[in-house]
Design a protein around this motif. Structure first.
Motif, short mmCIF file in Angstrom:
data_model
loop_
_atom_site.label_atom_id
_atom_site.label_comp_id
_atom_site.label_asym_id
_atom_site.label_seq_id
_atom_site.Cartn_x
_atom_site.Cartn_y
_atom_site.Cartn_z
N MET A 112 -34.08 -43.44 9.50
CA MET A 112 -34.40 -42.81 8.38
C MET A 112 -34.98 -41.27 8.63
SD MET A 112 -34.12 -44.69 5.71
CE MET A 112 -33.10 -45.76 6.46
N THR A 113 -34.33 -40.37 7.86
CA THR A 113 -34.36 -39.01 8.49
C THR A 113 -35.73 -38.34 7.91
OG1 THR A 113 -33.28 -38.25 6.53
CG2 THR A 113 -32.00 -38.25 8.49
N GLN A 114 -36.30 -39.03 6.86
CA GLN A 114 -37.64 -38.46 6.56
C GLN A 114 -38.76 -38.89 7.40
OE1 GLN A 114 -39.81 -39.72 2.56
NE2 GLN A 114 -38.96 -37.41 2.23
N TYR A 144 -39.73 -55.22 -9.23
CA TYR A 144 -39.72 -55.15 -10.65
C TYR A 144 -38.10 -55.51 -11.16
CZ TYR A 144 -44.25 -53.48 -10.15
OH TYR A 144 -45.83 -53.84 -9.83
N GLN A 145 -37.35 -55.52 -10.23
CA GLN A 145 -35.88 -55.87 -10.65
C GLN A 145 -35.35 -54.73 -11.27
OE1 GLN A 145 -34.56 -58.68 -9.34
NE2 GLN A 145 -36.04 -60.11 -9.15
N ALA A 146 -35.77 -53.52 -10.68
CA ALA A 146 -35.23 -52.36 -11.39
C ALA A 146 -33.84 -52.19 -11.28
CB ALA A 146 -36.10 -51.15 -10.84
N ASP A 147 -33.30 -51.67 -12.42
CA ASP A 147 -31.82 -51.40 -12.56
C ASP A 147 -31.58 -49.95 -12.03
OD1 ASP A 147 -31.01 -53.76 -14.00
OD2 ASP A 147 -32.16 -53.03 -15.56
N ALA A 148 -32.56 -49.06 -12.34
CA ALA A 148 -32.13 -47.58 -11.84
C ALA A 148 -33.41 -46.97 -11.36
CB ALA A 148 -31.83 -46.79 -13.17
N VAL A 149 -33.40 -46.17 -10.59
CA VAL A 149 -34.53 -45.31 -9.88
C VAL A 149 -34.23 -43.90 -9.82
CG1 VAL A 149 -36.05 -45.39 -7.55
CG2 VAL A 149 -34.67 -47.57 -8.43
N PRO A 150 -35.22 -43.24 -10.80
CA PRO A 150 -35.06 -41.88 -10.59
C PRO A 150 -35.47 -41.31 -9.90
CG PRO A 150 -36.25 -42.47 -12.73
CD PRO A 150 -35.88 -43.89 -11.68
N VAL A 151 -35.09 -40.34 -8.84
CA VAL A 151 -35.50 -39.78 -7.71
C VAL A 151 -34.90 -38.70 -7.27
CG1 VAL A 151 -36.70 -41.63 -6.44
CG2 VAL A 151 -34.33 -41.63 -6.14
N GLY A 152 -35.38 -37.75 -6.48
CA GLY A 152 -34.90 -36.68 -6.07
C GLY A 152 -33.77 -36.86 -4.88
N GLU A 153 -32.98 -36.04 -4.64
CA GLU A 153 -31.93 -36.10 -3.39
C GLU A 153 -32.42 -36.64 -2.15
OE1 GLU A 153 -28.62 -35.91 -3.76
OE2 GLU A 153 -28.61 -36.21 -1.36
N ASP A 154 -33.89 -36.14 -1.88
CA ASP A 154 -34.41 -36.49 -0.70
C ASP A 154 -34.87 -37.95 -0.64
OD1 ASP A 154 -36.37 -36.33 -2.75
OD2 ASP A 154 -38.00 -35.70 -1.16
N ARG A 171 -32.32 -40.40 -1.29
CA ARG A 171 -31.15 -41.08 -1.34
C ARG A 171 -31.06 -42.10 -0.29
NH1 ARG A 171 -26.32 -40.35 -3.63
NH2 ARG A 171 -26.73 -38.11 -4.37
N GLN A 172 -31.39 -41.81 0.94
CA GLN A 172 -31.28 -42.71 1.86
C GLN A 172 -32.40 -43.73 1.85
OE1 GLN A 172 -32.87 -41.26 5.87
NE2 GLN A 172 -30.89 -42.15 6.90
N HIS A 173 -33.43 -43.65 1.30
CA HIS A 173 -34.34 -44.56 1.14
C HIS A 173 -33.87 -45.70 -0.06
CE1 HIS A 173 -37.94 -42.08 2.43
NE2 HIS A 173 -37.09 -42.62 3.64
N ILE A 220 -30.01 -40.14 -9.40
CA ILE A 220 -30.52 -39.11 -8.47
C ILE A 220 -30.47 -37.93 -9.56
CG2 ILE A 220 -29.79 -37.06 -6.58
CD1 ILE A 220 -30.39 -39.98 -5.53
N LEU A 221 -31.48 -37.05 -9.69
CA LEU A 221 -31.88 -36.33 -10.63
C LEU A 221 -31.30 -35.06 -10.61
CD1 LEU A 221 -35.64 -37.31 -10.76
CD2 LEU A 221 -33.94 -37.63 -12.52
N LYS A 222 -30.64 -34.55 -11.69
CA LYS A 222 -29.70 -33.26 -11.72
C LYS A 222 -30.25 -32.25 -11.04
CE LYS A 222 -28.24 -34.39 -15.94
NZ LYS A 222 -28.80 -33.86 -17.02
N GLU A 223 -29.31 -31.42 -10.07
CA GLU A 223 -29.26 -30.25 -9.68
C GLU A 223 -29.93 -28.97 -10.31
OE1 GLU A 223 -28.90 -29.19 -5.86
OE2 GLU A 223 -29.81 -31.25 -5.95
#
Ligand code: TRP
Length: 356
Positions: A132-134, A165-175, A177-179, A205-208
């Protein structure tokens, strides 16, 4: 004996995901988290992520978590953590996370997160976690051998947050992605070993477009670790106006969106466009022939108009911490209703005896 014959209400045919329920709808479910590690969110947090948290309430079942367990993976101070957890929650509420439409809660108040983490840790390869790079970055910064085991397993806790939570989608930043990729791998691994139990989440992944840069160093992302160039939502407005007015631009005088050649001006245009609900092209037009001072003055005005009422709402939540804590306790109760269903099923599938 069939492998999963004892799951209460379960079915061996593969569709045995127990989602639990808090909402009468069948919208896709979203989970996201933010750390209470700063005295204020900054405008980059809002425009890059939290704004989407708010709008996703229209289309998704939304679970939003202040991840205080993650916050103690590095040096921390108890009084500060308590304060920042409340400030984080108050800001989310003030920005529009609505407890009637979302489950808003604090991670440490829902035991399912740490219970699921243990099971997932036992499915995670040491080498896999070591990639994990972070972690590698943060460990390098904390000095040789000083990083905690908690920092090492941080991504597994994050996977547990999402999978509980059996989440279908996870809004996060690019950083992140690996997690998220690790989260998906762990869900798939669990499912192939123990039978279909966990929803494999999609990254969102939230838009640039909404990437906001440091005001004094406009080629690096705005960050709490560089306070000089960040616009904090809760900072005194005068101080933010000053930062805007002294934001780094460039030596020609043209107001034009060109992130490569003119990162500072482009960043100011992005901020002004979003905060004033105008397009970049419209702004380029209306500012043609005007100076950087005009652009900065306009941005200062809209920023002030945005944060002044926001700060009042945050202050109102913070003057009544008992009420705020009650909102969070209610969120934790609703979160646990869902997450406990997952943990119960997971524990059963792993082979733990059911406590009766
Ligand atoms: N690691 C995330 C960050 O620093 C925060 C986080 C923790 C998170 N758990 C999560 C984000 C679950 C999304 C889903 O930004």
């Amino acid at each position: 004996m069939p492998k999963h014959s004892v799951i209460p209400g379960g079915d061996d045919e593969g569709s045995t995901v127990h989602r639990g329920a808090n909402f009468p709808t069948h919208r896709p479910r979203v989970f996201s988290g933010i750390q209470p590690t700063a005295d204020s969110f900054h405008i980059g947090n809002y425009l890059g992520a939290l704004r989407q948290w708010v709008s996703m309430q229209e289309t998704h079942e939304t679970y939003y978590c202040v991840v205080d367990l993650h916050a103690i993976t590095v040096d921390q101070d108890p009084a500060l953590l308590r304060q920042r957890t409340r400030v984080a929650a108050a800001q989310l509420l003030a920005l529009g996370v609505d407890p009637a439409r979302s489950v808003l809660f604090v991670q440490s108040q829902v035991p399912a997160h740490t219970r699921l983490t243990w099971v997932l840790e036992c499915l995670t390869g040491f080498g896999e976690a070591s990639r994990m790079t972070q972690f590698k970055d943060k460990a390098a910064r904390s000095g040789d051998g000083h990083a905690s085991v908690g920092l090492f397993t941080y991504p597994v806790l994050m996977a547990a947050d999402i999978l509980a939570y059996q989440a279908d989608a996870v809004p996060v930043g690019e950083d992140q992605r690996q997690h998220l990729e690790l989260t998906r791998n762990l869900a798939q691994r669990f499912n192939s070993r123990y039978g279909h139990t966990l929803t494999v989440p999609e990254p969102f992944i939230l838009k640039e477009v909404a990437k906001i840069y440091d005001l004094s160093e406009p080629t690096v992302k705005m960050s709490k670790s560089s306070p000089g160039g960040s616009l904090d939502l809760l900072a005194p407005v005068k101080q933010s106006v000053k930062k805007i007015k002294s934001a780094v631009t460039d030596n020609d005088r043209e107001i034009r969106y060109d992130p490569a050649a003119k990162p500072g001006v482009s960043n100011l245009l992005t901020l002004l466009a979003i905060l004033s609900d105008a397009s970049i092209a419209e702004l380029e037009n209306s500012y043609s022939g005007k100076g950087y001072g005009d652009l900065k003055a306009a941005l200062a005005d809209v920023f002030e108009a945005f944060v002044t009422p926001l700060q009042e709402r945050v202050a109102a939540y913070l003057t009544d911490p008992a009420q705020l804590d009650a909102i969070l306790a209610d969120g934790a109760r609703r979160a646990a209703e869902v997450a406990d269903v997952t943990v119960r099923t997971v524990f059963d599938r792993v082979g733990f005896l059911t406590a009766t």
